[in-house]
Design an enzyme around this catalytic site. Structure first.
Site, PDB file in Angstrom:
ATOM      1  CB  ILE B  71      -2.286   1.792   1.677  1.00 46.85           C
ATOM      2  CG1 ILE B  71      -1.233   0.986   0.914  1.00 46.85           C
ATOM      3  CG2 ILE B  71      -1.627   2.942   2.430  1.00 46.85           C
ATOM      4  CD1 ILE B  71      -0.261   1.827   0.132  1.00 46.85           C
ATOM      5  CB  CYS B 127       2.121   0.044  -2.623  1.00 48.88           C
ATOM      6  SG  CYS B 127       0.955  -1.100  -1.888  1.00 48.88           S
ATOM      7  N   GLY B 262      10.246  -7.943   7.759  1.00 43.86           N
ATOM      8  CA  GLY B 262       8.797  -7.721   7.663  1.00 43.86           C
ATOM      9  C   GLY B 262       7.990  -8.914   8.114  1.00 43.86           C
TER      10      GLY B 262
END
Lengths: 270, 314
Positions: B71, B127, B262
């Site tokens: 991230i 996550c 995705g």
């Protein structure tokens, strides 16, 4: 934003060994994917074979393209699942390619003499620059480094585009940094050099970076990094660069693969 | 013509196809016109600027990949300044994925993101790379409830909770998110995995472990979608390994009101518009009047008759 990156299913024209390590893949490509620049790359969906099931696309720098003939070519080393699968392609087979991608080399209008220093697959990445230099009427000297003369790639390509080629090899001891340094310094002191370009070796990157900095020469380097999407979405292919006195992380696929030589961090380079 | 619209709480999407967070950015607009998508889902944004994980950040596995991107984020202020205006002209609803280390930080991030131009917030409470040892809010019902309730209090925007396969109590987590005020669930984020290079004996990822995505994840994500949809009354959005028309249909039949695509986009960047077309063609051919008629239409299992199953040996 206008669509400009294209996925295309293209036919294999030939796929033969270029030397003991490398193979040359020629594809019949539609014109809309051939608006390429030297240093750009394609993402190739390698075929699934009995033995290999590569999942991700493989980034591959463009070795050559010809809009008149509708040809696109890649020079690759067979080293993993993706390239092993590619090696099995026969004329008439079709593969899916995505591109052209990334930022290629840029040539300033006032440059007259270019110097290329490359090794390994870096020779393939830099070969299209010779064609562009010839098109613009620029002189180009290519110092091509390889383990042995037989493994030196693209020398004919460079020569065909009017480049002055200097081959240095490990086998005859001419590729060590001191001798390569002398070659470059001679080139700068003699005919003169306006810009330098490199790809394919950390050691040569360090060497060229130091020489370019000392002479105040602009330089560019084509970088490699493992990629997933190749478009700039996944943030997988970042590398560190030195810029404005700090370390920044850029995407090789998007901000690159060509970067200013002075920003490269050779120990983190390909 | 089939009505492909789908309702996710108060939001009506033109069709059920949208990107999964982390596999999408404006650059995809160089491949196709993004306005055809049901929604746009951003990569997760954190309040403060963050770097990412060490490289290699991805590796291949059989039928998919592992990622541990970490991230990287330019922070919410930069996102509001640079990204939100960029998406305004595209037309499809903008769903902003946010993450934070604490429930309180989640709430503050959601509050900041509550601006014109943002259609919904997807809370990435799952996550696996951020929390130590892969622990995340979505592992347990109480931490899920805490995070979602705090975010709910901080924003009036539709709120989607992205769940994790790294939990053993999915139904309870799903109900906790619903009870805390989520408008929809997204099943699922990546599952934590590991790959080793036997030659060097090193992990293939710089961060050791990473999230499994791609076809290898699909059965797990489909099971979770079915379990979540049969546990809550709010819509569920399927996500995990979707790469073909039939994958989309499976998730819809399992109970998903929409799906996120995705990793498949990495292999086929133009896949999403193709899926929209193929779903429309399939529905037309099958005489499905409304996409909504497919959602949760799973028929009962059809086990082999008992008398054909060999008796256990005594």
């Amino acid at each position: 934003m206008t669509p400009k990156v294209h996925e295309a299913l293209v036919e294999v024209v030939s796929n033969d060994a270029a030397n003991a390590d490398y193979r040359l893949l020629h594809l019949a490509a539609p014109d809309h994917i051939l608006d390429c620049k030297p240093g750009q790359f394609f993402q190739i969906l390698c075929p699934e074979t009995g033995a290999e099931r590569p999942f991700l696309r493989r980034p591959m720098s463009i070795y050559g393209w010809d809009r008149a003939q509708g040809r696109l070519s890649f020079l690759y080393k067979v080293s993993g699942a993706g390239t092993r699968a590619l090696a099995g392609l026969r004329p008439g087979d079709r593969i899916d390619v995505l591109g052209p991608l990334g930022r290629g080399f840029t040539l300033a209008p006032d440059w007259r003499r270019l110097l290329v220093l490359a090794r390994g697959v870096g020779l393939a990445t830099l070969a299209p620059l010779a064609a562009e230099a010839q098109r613009r009427g620029l002189a180009l000297t290519a110092i091509c480094s390889a383990r042995t003369p037989e493994l030196a790639l693209s020398l004919d390509r460079f020569r065909a585009h009017g480049a002055e080629v200097r081959l240095v090899t490990d086998s005859d001891g001419t590729s060590d940094p001191a001798r390569v340094r002398a070659l470059i310094e001679d080139e700068i002191a003699g005919p003169g050099v306006d810009a330098v370009f490199t790809c394919g070796s950390r050691r040569l990157t360090s060497l060229l970076q130091e020489i370019a900095a000392r002479h105040g020469l602009p330089g560019q380097i084509a970088m490699e990094q493992q990629m997933a999407c190749g478009l700039g979405m996944c943030q997988c292919c970042v590398r560190p660069f030195r810029r404005d006195g700090r370390i920044v992380h850029d995407r090789v696929c998007r901000e690159g693969p060509v970067f200013p030589l002075a920003e490269a961090i050779p120990e983190a380079a390909a | 013509m089939t009505d492909l619209t789908t309702r996710i709480g108060s939001l009506t999407l033109a069709n059920p196809i949208m990107p999964a967070s982390g596999t999408f950015s404006a650059e995809l607009g160089e491949v196709f016109d993004l306005s055809c998508l049901g929604a746009l889902v951003t990569k997760t944004v954190t309040e403060a600027r963050r770097g990412g994980n060490p490289t290699p950040r991805v590796c291949e596995i059989e039928g998919g990949m592992l990622n541990s991107i970490g991230i990287p984020s330019k922070g919410i202020d930069a996102f509001l300044r640079d990204q939100v205006p960029l998406w305004r002209d595209v037309g499809a609803p903008l769903v902003v994925s946010i993450s934070a280390d604490t429930a309180e930080d989640f709430a503050r991030a959601a509050e900041k993101m509550t601006v014109p131009g943002v259609a919904a917030i997807e809370a990435n409470i799952s996550c696996p790379n951020i929390e130590a040892d892969g622990h995340a809010f979505a592992m347990l019902p109480d931490t899920t409830f805490e995070a979602i309730a705090r975010i709910r209090a901080a924003t009036h925007l539709p709120l989607w909770a992205k769940l994790s396969p790294n939990t053993g109590v999915l139904r309870e987590v799903a109900r906790a998110a619903e009870a805390a005020g989520a408008d929809a669930l997204v099943t699922t984020n990546t599952a934590l995995g590991l790959a080793i290079d036997v030659r060097t004996r090193r992990p293939k990822l710089g961060n050791v472990t990473g999230g499994i995505s791609g076809p290898a994840l699909k059965p797990l994500a489909l099971r979770m979608t079915w379990q979540a949809a049969s546990s809550v009354a709010i819509p569920v959005i399927g996500c995990g390994g979707i790469a073909t028309r039939d994958d989309v249909l499976e998730f819809l039949i399992a109970g998903a009101s929409a799906v996120q695509v995705g990793t498949a986009t990495f292999r086929s960047p133009a896949l999403m518009p193709r899926l929209i077309r193929e779903i429309e063609e399939w529905c037309d051919a099958q005489g499905v009047a409304r996409l909504a008629d497919l959602v949760g239409s799973l028929a009962p299992a059809d086990p082999a008759p008992h008398d054909l199953v060999p008796e256990p040996q005594s």
